[in-house]
Scaffold this active site. Sequence first.
Site, PDB file in Angstrom:
ATOM      1  N   ASP A  66      -1.189 -14.525  -0.269  1.00 51.02           N
ATOM      2  CA  ASP A  66      -1.224 -13.670   0.919  1.00 51.02           C
ATOM      3  C   ASP A  66      -2.616 -13.541   1.531  1.00 51.02           C
ATOM      4  O   ASP A  66      -2.755 -13.032   2.655  1.00 51.02           O
ATOM      5  CB  ASP A  66      -0.717 -12.261   0.578  1.00 51.02           C
ATOM      6  N   ALA A  98       3.050  -2.580  -4.007  1.00 55.17           N
ATOM      7  CA  ALA A  98       4.033  -2.061  -3.054  1.00 55.17           C
ATOM      8  C   ALA A  98       4.708  -3.129  -2.213  1.00 55.17           C
ATOM      9  O   ALA A  98       5.619  -2.824  -1.444  1.00 55.17           O
ATOM     10  CB  ALA A  98       3.358  -1.050  -2.130  1.00 55.17           C
ATOM     11  N   GLY A  99       4.254  -4.395  -2.277  1.00 58.89           N
ATOM     12  CA  GLY A  99       4.792  -5.422  -1.393  1.00 58.89           C
ATOM     13  C   GLY A  99       4.159  -5.408  -0.026  1.00 58.89           C
ATOM     14  O   GLY A  99       4.691  -6.005   0.922  1.00 58.89           O
ATOM     15  N   SER A 118      -4.553  -8.210  -1.525  1.00 60.70           N
ATOM     16  CA  SER A 118      -4.911  -9.398  -0.734  1.00 60.70           C
ATOM     17  C   SER A 118      -5.683  -9.006   0.516  1.00 60.70           C
ATOM     18  O   SER A 118      -6.624  -9.704   0.921  1.00 60.70           O
ATOM     19  CB  SER A 118      -3.646 -10.166  -0.346  1.00 60.70           C
ATOM     20  N   LYS A 136       0.560  -5.558   5.405  1.00 58.99           N
ATOM     21  CA  LYS A 136       1.499  -6.463   6.081  1.00 58.99           C
ATOM     22  C   LYS A 136       2.927  -6.122   5.666  1.00 58.99           C
ATOM     23  O   LYS A 136       3.174  -5.490   4.638  1.00 58.99           O
ATOM     24  CB  LYS A 136       1.196  -7.931   5.753  1.00 58.99           C
ATOM     25  N   PRO A 155      -0.587   1.682  -0.727  1.00 60.71           N
ATOM     26  CA  PRO A 155      -0.228   1.906  -2.130  1.00 60.71           C
ATOM     27  C   PRO A 155      -0.306   0.629  -2.956  1.00 60.71           C
ATOM     28  O   PRO A 155      -0.179  -0.486  -2.435  1.00 60.71           O
ATOM     29  CB  PRO A 155       1.205   2.430  -2.063  1.00 60.71           C
TER      30      PRO A 155
END
EC number: 2.7.1.148
Length: 301
Positions: free
Chosen positions: A137, A98-99, A104, A13, A95
């Site tokens: 998330d 990584a944000g 999740s 996402k 990765p």
Amino acid sequence: MPVERLVLAARAKINLALDVLFKRPDGYHEVAMVMQSLALADKVTLTADRALSVVSTAPDLECGPSNLAYRAAALLRERCGVDRGVRIALEKNIPLAAGLAGGSADAAAVLRGLNRLWGLGLTLSELEGVGAALGSDVPFCLRGGTVLATGRGEALRSLPALPHAWIVLAKPPVAVSTAWVYGNYRGERVTLRPDVAGMESCLAAGDLNGVTARLANVLETVTVPAHPAVAALKAAMLEHGARASLMSGSGPTVFGIADNLRQAEKIAAALRSSTDAWVTVTETAGELEGEDGTTVAADQA
């Protein structure tokens, strides 16, 4: 005939908008986020087994009880009184740290798949409730698409789909702790807050230009000073033709929105040649179908 093996896609996402409103009494931060699924995905294979185990293609990923996919299976087994196990194989394409919600997404895929593998019959809403106990998330990763997330990220409202877009992702060779970013967030440092209501209106009108003009992430005020490569990647994205660029989540991955696939590949090639970032091209993806969230699963012989 009982299902013995499932293969699922665990989608990454990005955050089109991320605002932190205040710190709650429970220690979490109240947020307002517009989240968007991507086609980039881990491959999660679930195989019926007596024991519960996780294996991964990522050598740095902890695969024991602290792994989020493992925790998802253990929690679902406990809540539903299941006496079976599962072997979870994670083919990692997203990765780590990584944000992009890789952990999740894996946990959400495990919940969707085990709902079918174990014949639990839970609705998507019930699965999202389980997911909320695992991480903020996870409920979004169960639903997918374009979503407004509020509360600590677990309260979801599906939005009109973002018009299809090609996305360039670039992650500098650093890992960022989400807990560290939120722990160091200071609202007084924020000069640009997301216009979430305006972005909703643009989504309803199918106005991609309006959405891209409103990209904003207040967590950049924490991550960018600590990792200047994030700002450099954003600038490079724009220099090479992205219509807009933003850090996703707590970072450090930066995404750019391109006008078409050719432009996206051109931007990616330029970043690969001029930076040491991990770079890939992907596209936006829609909401997962099916009330119980399992129709993305595919039986494999």
